[in-house]
Design an enzyme around this catalytic site. Structure first.
Site, PDB file in Angstrom:
ATOM      1  N   HIS A 264      74.400  49.622  26.476  1.00 19.19           N
ATOM      2  CA  HIS A 264      74.800  49.927  25.090  1.00 19.19           C
ATOM      3  C   HIS A 264      75.427  48.685  24.437  1.00 19.19           C
ATOM      4  O   HIS A 264      76.320  48.809  23.628  1.00 19.19           O
ATOM      5  CB  HIS A 264      75.794  51.107  25.132  1.00 19.19           C
ATOM      6  CG  HIS A 264      75.995  51.820  23.826  1.00 19.19           C
ATOM      7  ND1 HIS A 264      74.979  52.121  22.952  1.00 19.19           N
ATOM      8  CD2 HIS A 264      77.127  52.314  23.234  1.00 19.19           C
ATOM      9  CE1 HIS A 264      75.476  52.761  21.898  1.00 19.19           C
ATOM     10  NE2 HIS A 264      76.771  52.883  22.042  1.00 19.19           N
TER      11      HIS A 264
ATOM     12  N   HIS B 166      79.233  46.126  21.110  1.00 20.39           N
ATOM     13  CA  HIS B 166      79.140  47.309  20.247  1.00 20.39           C
ATOM     14  C   HIS B 166      79.426  46.972  18.778  1.00 20.39           C
ATOM     15  O   HIS B 166      80.184  47.657  18.087  1.00 20.39           O
ATOM     16  CB  HIS B 166      80.106  48.402  20.730  1.00 20.39           C
ATOM     17  CG  HIS B 166      79.700  49.787  20.303  1.00 20.39           C
ATOM     18  ND1 HIS B 166      80.034  50.315  19.079  1.00 20.39           N
ATOM     19  CD2 HIS B 166      78.987  50.738  20.939  1.00 20.39           C
ATOM     20  CE1 HIS B 166      79.543  51.542  18.982  1.00 20.39           C
ATOM     21  NE2 HIS B 166      78.904  51.827  20.101  1.00 20.39           N
TER      22      HIS B 166
ATOM     23  N   ASP C  65      78.318  57.962  25.406  1.00 20.63           N
ATOM     24  CA  ASP C  65      78.313  56.568  24.951  1.00 20.63           C
ATOM     25  C   ASP C  65      79.711  55.960  24.930  1.00 20.63           C
ATOM     26  O   ASP C  65      80.718  56.666  24.855  1.00 20.63           O
ATOM     27  CB  ASP C  65      77.757  56.495  23.517  1.00 20.63           C
ATOM     28  CG  ASP C  65      76.260  56.744  23.458  1.00 20.63           C
ATOM     29  OD1 ASP C  65      75.677  57.179  24.475  1.00 20.63           O
ATOM     30  OD2 ASP C  65      75.680  56.512  22.385  1.00 20.63           O
ATOM     31  N   ASP C  66      79.710  54.621  24.926  1.00 16.37           N
ATOM     32  CA  ASP C  66      80.881  53.774  24.587  1.00 16.37           C
ATOM     33  C   ASP C  66      81.914  53.622  25.699  1.00 16.37           C
ATOM     34  O   ASP C  66      82.932  52.971  25.493  1.00 16.37           O
ATOM     35  CB  ASP C  66      81.599  54.264  23.313  1.00 16.37           C
ATOM     36  CG  ASP C  66      80.696  54.257  22.097  1.00 16.37           C
ATOM     37  OD1 ASP C  66      79.536  53.814  22.215  1.00 16.37           O
ATOM     38  OD2 ASP C  66      81.136  54.709  21.027  1.00 16.37           O
TER      39      ASP C  66
ATOM     40  N   HIS D 163      80.317  61.286  23.460  1.00 19.05           N
ATOM     41  CA  HIS D 163      81.020  60.007  23.698  1.00 19.05           C
ATOM     42  C   HIS D 163      82.140  60.195  24.712  1.00 19.05           C
ATOM     43  O   HIS D 163      82.901  61.153  24.625  1.00 19.05           O
ATOM     44  CB  HIS D 163      81.607  59.483  22.382  1.00 19.05           C
ATOM     45  CG  HIS D 163      80.557  59.034  21.411  1.00 19.05           C
ATOM     46  ND1 HIS D 163      79.838  59.917  20.638  1.00 19.05           N
ATOM     47  CD2 HIS D 163      80.092  57.788  21.104  1.00 19.05           C
ATOM     48  CE1 HIS D 163      78.970  59.240  19.895  1.00 19.05           C
ATOM     49  NE2 HIS D 163      79.107  57.946  20.153  1.00 19.05           N
TER      50      HIS D 163
HETATM   51 ZN    ZN Z   1      78.186  53.607  20.676  1.00 19.84          ZN
END
Ligand code: ZN
Length: 300
Positions: free
Chosen positions: A167, A171, A116-117, A262
């Site tokens: 995503h 965020h 993620d991210d 991540h």
């Molecule tokens: Zn995230």
């Protein structure tokens, strides 16, 4: 019935065969172009040496230009094919649903790594290198504003065969109105599509928050909302150790599971350090790695 791992393998084999066929067609096209294009004809024997040399030089340039053109068209075609493969339709049973893992017949030992991210210039290239070395395909839940600053990394993720999920753009964790939620998802989806050709049907809410308006919009738009069954807690960055990060994943590992990692959003050096050992341990336990798209698409 073939087991799910075989099906995934067969699926990848068919893509490889398509790529090989396209390569063959491209080389055949070059030969055909040579035979039908007068510019590419063999020089006349009546020309003197200098004229012949000049003529050949011009023809070689023309030929290279033509081959280059065909080669570039072939690459575009292959990228489109890859985008089509990654742009899978979520099976109806998972559309508009929230998924933490998938129980498969006979408890088939497949697992999905998710990152993620990102993309992040600090971490994503290292993660991609490890995944390539280990021959593992993963799923990246990318943040729109980060994609905007790292378009090449976004393209690299797709070119290397990983699946993409949405995503959000910013965020954030606050409450969203329906129009704000739409903006978060749609701007991200549009940018991913513009850069890579991929239309993703996977969504993961920031911090796994299910009740702030984002997930209800995603459900309404028939996204599959992808959570996880094992949290490495690598988001704790400085507070977590590499062995603890690996233990967190292995404690909750299960067939058909989804592991949360991540590659962006902070210092992810522990994730990079842990990843090769985590993959090795999962392989030793008999797991095969699939993308989330593949996990949802395996016939039960
Ligand atoms: Zn995230």
């Amino acid at each position: 019935m073939a087991n799910p791992c075989q099906l995934v393998w067969q699926y990848r084999l068919s893509i490889s065969l398509t790529a090989a066929t396209l390569g063959f067609i491209a080389s055949l096209s070059v030969s055909v172009a040579r035979s039908v294009n007068p510019k590419l004809a063999i020089p006349s024997p009546n020309l003197n040496q200098q004229e012949r040399s000049t003529s050949q030089s011009l023809q070689i340039k023309g030929l290279l230009g033509e081959e280059q053109d065909i080669y570039e068209k072939m690459l575009v075609h292959l990228a489109e094919e890859e985008a089509k493969r990654l742009t899978f339709s979520v099976p109806v049973e998972f559309q508009g649903k929230t998924i933490h893992s998938r129980v498969l017949k006979d408890n088939a030992k497949v697992i999905a790594l998710t990152f993620d991210d990102g993309p992040s210039s600090q971490t994503t290239p290292q993660v991609l290198d490890i995944l390539k070395r280990e021959n593992v395909k993963a799923t990246f839940f990318v943040v729109g504003k980060t994609v905007k600053t790292h378009p090449q990394l976004m393209k690299q993720i797709v070119a290397e065969g990983h699946a993409i999920g949405n995503h959000t753009w910013n965020h954030h964790y606050h409450q969203y109105s329906p129009s704000a939620a739409a903006h978060e998802l749609e701007t991200t989806a549009t940018l991913i599509h513009q850069l890579t050709g991929v239309k993703t049907a996977l969504f993961r809410p920031p911090a796994g928050i299910l009740n702030n308006g984002l997930v209800s919009y995603a459900h309404q738009k028939k996204y599959a909302v992808i959570m996880w069954s094992a949290d490495t807690k690598d988001w704790q960055s400085h507070r977590i150790t590499v062995p603890k990060l690996i233990d967190n994943a292995l404690e909750d590992v299960q067939p058909g599971g989804i592991i949360l990692l991540h590659d962006g959003g902070g210092d992810r050096s522990k994730t990079v350090q842990a990843l090769p050992k985590l993959i090795t341990e999962l392989k030793q336990r008999g797991y095969q790695f699939v993308t989330v798209s593949e996990l949802l698409d395996i016939p039960d």
